[in-house]
Design a protein around this motif. Structure first.
Motif, PDB file in Angstrom:
ATOM      1  N   UNK A  45      32.712  61.089  39.510  1.00 37.57           N
ATOM      2  CA  UNK A  45      31.704  61.872  38.786  1.00 37.57           C
ATOM      3  C   UNK A  45      30.423  61.071  38.619  1.00 37.57           C
ATOM      4  N   UNK A  46      30.550  59.813  38.201  1.00 33.29           N
ATOM      5  CA  UNK A  46      29.361  58.973  38.001  1.00 33.29           C
ATOM      6  C   UNK A  46      28.634  58.726  39.323  1.00 33.29           C
ATOM      7  N   UNK A  47      29.383  58.521  40.398  1.00 36.52           N
ATOM      8  CA  UNK A  47      28.763  58.301  41.704  1.00 36.52           C
ATOM      9  C   UNK A  47      28.035  59.557  42.172  1.00 36.52           C
ATOM     10  N   UNK A  48      28.625  60.731  41.954  1.00 37.32           N
ATOM     11  CA  UNK A  48      27.963  61.994  42.313  1.00 37.32           C
ATOM     12  C   UNK A  48      26.718  62.201  41.469  1.00 37.32           C
ATOM     13  N   UNK A  49      26.791  61.886  40.199  1.00 39.37           N
ATOM     14  CA  UNK A  49      25.637  61.999  39.307  1.00 39.37           C
ATOM     15  C   UNK A  49      24.513  61.086  39.780  1.00 39.37           C
ATOM     16  N   UNK A  83      31.759  52.013  46.866  1.00 38.77           N
ATOM     17  CA  UNK A  83      32.039  50.726  47.515  1.00 38.77           C
ATOM     18  C   UNK A  83      30.961  49.701  47.198  1.00 38.77           C
ATOM     19  N   UNK A  84      29.713  50.141  47.180  1.00 33.88           N
ATOM     20  CA  UNK A  84      28.611  49.229  46.854  1.00 33.88           C
ATOM     21  C   UNK A  84      28.767  48.681  45.445  1.00 33.88           C
ATOM     22  N   UNK A  85      29.024  49.556  44.490  1.00 39.92           N
ATOM     23  CA  UNK A  85      29.181  49.118  43.101  1.00 39.92           C
ATOM     24  C   UNK A  85      30.344  48.143  42.964  1.00 39.92           C
ATOM     25  N   UNK A 136      31.345  57.868  48.461  1.00 40.73           N
ATOM     26  CA  UNK A 136      32.253  56.764  48.783  1.00 40.73           C
ATOM     27  C   UNK A 136      31.472  55.475  48.999  1.00 40.73           C
ATOM     28  N   UNK A 137      30.358  55.565  49.711  1.00 43.02           N
ATOM     29  CA  UNK A 137      29.523  54.387  49.958  1.00 43.02           C
ATOM     30  C   UNK A 137      28.946  53.828  48.659  1.00 43.02           C
TER      31      UNK A 137
END
Length: 83
Positions: free
Chosen positions: A33-37, A20-22, A16-17
């Motif tokens: 998925x991209x954030x988890x990757x 939010x940053x992106x 989540x962080x």
């Protein structure tokens, strides 16, 4: 070194962080998925540096505290004829 692992709740918070940053700093939507990757990539490739720095910081703190304890023992010593 032990593998760096996060609980599902921790991972969800970090993802989540990242999202939010992106969105805020880069004005880009980043899917889950991209954030988890991205998190997995940084955990694998960069996590060791943070882990090692944390160990170095803990070691320095412990050394500092042990020096204080050692000094305290010397302060408690009584003068004898053997000194």
């Amino acid at each position: 070194m032990a593998e760096i692992k996060f609980s599902n709740a921790q991972k969800a918070t970090i993802v989540d962080q990242i999202q939010k940053y992106f969105e805020k700093e880069l004005d880009q939507d980043l899917g889950q998925f991209d954030a988890e990757f991205l998190l997995d990539f940084f955990t694998e490739k960069v996590g060791s540096y943070y882990y090692n720095q944390g160990l170095n910081d803990a070691r320095a703190l412990l050394d500092d505290k042990l020096d204080t304890i050692t000094e305290s023992f010397y302060e408690l010593e009584k003068v004898t004829e053997f000194d």
